[in-house]
Motif scaffolding. Sequence first.
Motif, PDB file in Angstrom:
ATOM      1  N   TRP A  23       0.874  -1.187   0.020  1.00 40.56           N
ATOM      2  CA  TRP A  23       0.041   0.281   0.080  1.00 40.56           C
ATOM      3  C   TRP A  23       0.804   1.214   0.023  1.00 40.56           C
ATOM      4  N   CYS A  24       0.229   2.188  -0.411  1.00 43.73           N
ATOM      5  CA  CYS A  24       1.026   3.609  -0.426  1.00 43.73           C
ATOM      6  C   CYS A  24       1.273   4.019   0.818  1.00 43.73           C
ATOM      7  N   CYS A  27      -1.356   5.127   3.675  1.00 41.12           N
ATOM      8  CA  CYS A  27      -2.788   4.661   3.653  1.00 41.12           C
ATOM      9  C   CYS A  27      -3.462   4.124   4.545  1.00 41.12           C
ATOM     10  N   ASN A  29      -5.119   2.065   5.090  1.00 42.59           N
ATOM     11  CA  ASN A  29      -5.290   0.124   4.950  1.00 42.59           C
ATOM     12  C   ASN A  29      -4.722  -0.205   6.143  1.00 42.59           C
ATOM     13  N   CYS A  58      -7.640  -2.359  -3.305  1.00 46.26           N
ATOM     14  CA  CYS A  58      -6.302  -2.403  -2.406  1.00 46.26           C
ATOM     15  C   CYS A  58      -6.381  -2.986  -1.088  1.00 46.26           C
ATOM     16  N   ASN A 128     -13.039   4.127   1.430  1.00 45.27           N
ATOM     17  CA  ASN A 128     -12.174   5.058   0.922  1.00 45.27           C
ATOM     18  C   ASN A 128     -12.822   6.047   0.158  1.00 45.27           C
ATOM     19  N   GLY A 132      -9.423   2.774  -5.535  1.00 42.19           N
ATOM     20  CA  GLY A 132      -7.809   3.056  -5.456  1.00 42.19           C
ATOM     21  C   GLY A 132      -6.896   2.201  -6.628  1.00 42.19           C
ATOM     22  N   GLN A 205     -11.575   5.213   5.592  1.00 40.56           N
ATOM     23  CA  GLN A 205     -10.201   4.729   5.419  1.00 40.56           C
ATOM     24  C   GLN A 205      -9.684   5.782   4.297  1.00 40.56           C
ATOM     25  N   CYS A 207      -7.747   7.336   1.630  1.00 44.80           N
ATOM     26  CA  CYS A 207      -6.795   6.994   0.360  1.00 44.80           C
ATOM     27  C   CYS A 207      -6.047   8.248  -0.075  1.00 44.80           C
ATOM     28  N   VAL A 208      -4.700   8.088   0.470  1.00 47.68           N
ATOM     29  CA  VAL A 208      -3.997   9.421   0.569  1.00 47.68           C
ATOM     30  C   VAL A 208      -3.480   9.716  -0.838  1.00 47.68           C
ATOM     31  N   THR A 209      -3.561   8.756  -1.909  1.00 48.73           N
ATOM     32  CA  THR A 209      -3.379   8.791  -3.182  1.00 48.73           C
ATOM     33  C   THR A 209      -4.294   9.640  -4.139  1.00 48.73           C
ATOM     34  N   PHE A 210      -5.378   9.132  -3.869  1.00 50.42           N
ATOM     35  CA  PHE A 210      -6.509   9.386  -4.866  1.00 50.42           C
ATOM     36  C   PHE A 210      -7.560  10.101  -4.347  1.00 50.42           C
TER      37      PHE A 210
HETATM   38 FE1  SF4 Z   1      -4.379   2.883  -0.116  1.00 46.37          FE
HETATM   39 FE2  SF4 Z   1      -5.153   4.716  -1.956  1.00 46.37          FE
HETATM   40 FE3  SF4 Z   1      -2.905   3.834  -2.372  1.00 46.37          FE
HETATM   41 FE4  SF4 Z   1      -4.780   2.056  -2.342  1.00 46.37          FE
HETATM   42  S1  SF4 Z   1      -4.352   3.972  -3.866  1.00 46.37           S
HETATM   43  S2  SF4 Z   1      -3.055   1.644  -1.341  1.00 46.37           S
HETATM   44  S3  SF4 Z   1      -6.193   2.851  -1.010  1.00 46.37           S
HETATM   45  S4  SF4 Z   1      -3.679   5.081  -0.660  1.00 46.37           S
END
Ligand code: SF4
Length: 292
Positions: A23-24, A27, A29, A58, A128, A132, A205, A207-210
Amino acid sequence: MNTTNTTTPTIPTPSFDGYFPTWCPGCGNFGIWAAIKGAFKALNYTPESAAVVFGIGCSGNMNDFLWVDSFHALHGRALPTAIGVKIANHNLPVIAIVGDGDCYGEGGNHFIHACRGNHDITVIVHDNRVYGLTTGQVAPTALKGFKAKSTPAGIIEVPVNPIALALTQGATFIAQGFSGDINHLTDLIVKGVNHKGFSLVNIFQPCVTFNPITSYGWYRERIYKLDQTNHDPKDMTKALTRAMELEEKIPIGIIYDTDRPTYTDSLPQLQNSTLIDTSISTDISGLREEFI
Ligand code: SF4
């Protein structure tokens, strides 16, 4: 010029399960993973104590990082798979670990009917509000107007309300948690698994990326904890009121908790033994005479 990289690659420190999550960094998760492991430890589970069914996403990648007897189901199909396991051996605790897209989108139909049947499984949802794994498409619980790759002008539909949906369709235990509060979440998961009947633990949760909207900070400004001083989980009307608290203030804790016979309790064929322990007669002569 010699471009050969002579630097020794950094090898991630393995977890005690033997694999390190992909995972990022940051995250949500990770918090859910820690809470699930903490809950299994509190329940004194060994890897074969329960069956865990993962969905796709994810969240489903936890299949590789959790040392437990498990099955990685098709997208949206974790719940019917979990129900099948439960009907085969109703003495075995069965847990489904899924994402909001998997559970409330592709698997929305299965979610409704799992609630109705009061199937004795625990559904842990990583909510989230975005897809993701496929790099950021809008998901069923996304807030109205959320701009994602699939909805550059903002989503038109209103979000699915998982708590209200579960409540009105017959779920008998409904809790909501936050991946940023691991101890509280661990307790909710233990109570969900110990509940006899369909239990939902919906987990916020980030999702720090999207998903830059519903971040850790966004939740921390809004969530508050339910306890006996501000909520009665036996009262369905009060639970519905909590379910409608979606943005200005958001409850975490046990929202609803009641008793109703489970699906397998209602099957007389399973009263004396599990399906897998039931001997199957090989004498089909009666059937043959009836149909041929
Ligand atoms: Fe977590 Fe989002 Fe990365 Fe998936 S895309 S691992 S949900 S931060």
